[in-house]
Write an enzyme that holds these catalytic residues in place. Structure first.
Site, PDB file in Angstrom:
ATOM      1  N   HIS A 196       0.848  -1.200   0.000  1.00  0.00           N
ATOM      2  CA  HIS A 196       0.000   0.000   0.000  1.00  0.00           C
ATOM      3  C   HIS A 196       0.883   1.250   0.000  1.00  0.00           C
ATOM      4  O   HIS A 196       1.938   1.275   0.629  1.00  0.00           O
ATOM      5  CB  HIS A 196      -0.922  -0.001   1.217  1.00  0.00           C
ATOM      6  CG  HIS A 196      -1.996   1.045   1.125  1.00  0.00           C
ATOM      7  ND1 HIS A 196      -1.747   2.371   1.408  1.00  0.00           N
ATOM      8  CD2 HIS A 196      -3.290   0.964   0.743  1.00  0.00           C
ATOM      9  CE1 HIS A 196      -2.863   3.055   1.207  1.00  0.00           C
ATOM     10  NE2 HIS A 196      -3.812   2.228   0.805  1.00  0.00           N
ATOM     11  N   GLY A 216      -8.140   8.977  -0.607  1.00  0.00           N
ATOM     12  CA  GLY A 216      -8.609   9.881   0.436  1.00  0.00           C
ATOM     13  C   GLY A 216      -8.823  11.316  -0.008  1.00  0.00           C
ATOM     14  O   GLY A 216      -8.981  12.208   0.829  1.00  0.00           O
TER      15      GLY A 216
HETATM   16  P1  PGA Z   1      -9.872   5.679   0.101  1.00  0.00           P
HETATM   17  O1  PGA Z   1      -8.588   4.750   0.371  1.00  0.00           O
HETATM   18  O2  PGA Z   1     -10.983   4.778  -0.379  1.00  0.00           O
HETATM   19  O3  PGA Z   1     -10.168   6.293   1.441  1.00  0.00           O
HETATM   20  O4  PGA Z   1      -9.480   6.690  -0.934  1.00  0.00           O
HETATM   21  C1  PGA Z   1      -8.280   3.674  -0.490  1.00  0.00           C
HETATM   22  C2  PGA Z   1      -7.053   2.964  -0.008  1.00  0.00           C
HETATM   23  O5  PGA Z   1      -6.107   3.599   0.470  1.00  0.00           O
HETATM   24  O6  PGA Z   1      -6.985   1.722  -0.094  1.00  0.00           O
END
Ligand code: PGA
Length: 248
Positions: A93, A169
């Site tokens: 990630h 995010g």
């Molecule tokens: P998000 O995060 O859906 O809050 O954009 C996705 C992720 O980091 O796996």
């Protein structure tokens, strides 16, 4: 056809009270054909797996160490995730790459260790905003996979998540044709790496997936599901995303 997968990445959110969201997810309308995976903080893995019992939600870790065991303060071994009840693990990630300096070589070693421990791996790749603006997304994703995707006879236990760092995010999402182009590249890489089994590798999109945009994203070719952060924290937001995937 690859399996459809809706994976929730809770990141550093959630406590015992959050287990109520799991019950609410299970109470929502059934989603035939969708594998649901929740990756809570490590402290919740055992409780969540016990709480779920035989019900159809899998539990995953958010990282594991490349070594099977050893003097690595603060880290978690793949076999420990398994013992706690996890069947999956997210590796590579972008927040691990940024916060903990994880390189593609380290991530490849983690993938190998996790597979050897019996886990299903969700391997994340994706470009930064600067790389996106420079128009080198395809090169970055291809390079990350060239380095981090191991030779393995277990492609059925590998899922690849395309997560543009700038979309995580932020509420920003690439255009449909941009997602389609990257997913087509990932599919080609998977076929080269694994032969016909590469057609079965699920390719997830991640980055600001919400109930409002999920159906459109799941309609894109080679999008087999989503890795969802913020919207996976509540059943009210995650259930419609799962339903959209079931209907895709
Ligand atoms: P998000 O995060 O859906 O809050 O954009 C996705 C992720 O980091 O796996």
């Amino acid at each position: 056809m690859p399996r459809k997968i809706a994976a929730g990445n809770w990141k550093m959110h959630g406590d015992g009270a959050s287990l109520a969201e799991i019950d609410a997810l299970l109470d929502a309308q059934p989603a035939p054909g969708v594998d649901i995976v929740i990756c809570p903080p490590a402290t919740l893995i055992h409780r969540m797996a016990s709480h779920i019992g035989a019900r159809p939600i899998a539990v995953g870790g958010q990282s594991c160490h490349a070594a099977a065991k050893g003097a690595h303060t603060g880290d978690i071994a793949a076999s420990m995730l398994v013992e706690a009840g996890a069947t999956h693990v997210i590796l590579g990630h972008s927040e691990r790459r940024a916060d903990h300096g994880e390189s593609d070589a380290m991530i490849r070693a983690q993938v190998e260790t996790a597979l050897a421990a019996g886990l299903n791996v969700i391997l994340c790749v994706g470009e930064t905003e600067a790389q996106y603006k420079a128009g080198i997304t395809q090169d970055i994703v291809s390079d990350q996979l060239a380095q981090a995707l191991p030779q393995t006879d277990m492609p059925a236990r590998i899922t690849i998540a395309y997560e543009p760092v700038w979309a995580i995010g932020t509420g920003l999402v690439p255009q449909d044709h941009e997602i389609a182009a990257v997913h087509a590249t990932i599919r080609a890489i998977s076929l080269r790496a694994f032969g016909t089994a590469g057609a079965e590798v699920a390719i997830l999109y991640g980055g600001s997936v919400k109930p409002e945009n999920a159906a459109a994203i799941f309609a894109i070719a080679n999008v087999d599901g989503a890795l969802v952060g913020g919207a996976s924290l509540s059943a009210a937001a995650f259930s419609p995303i799962i339903a959209a995937l079931a209907n895709a």
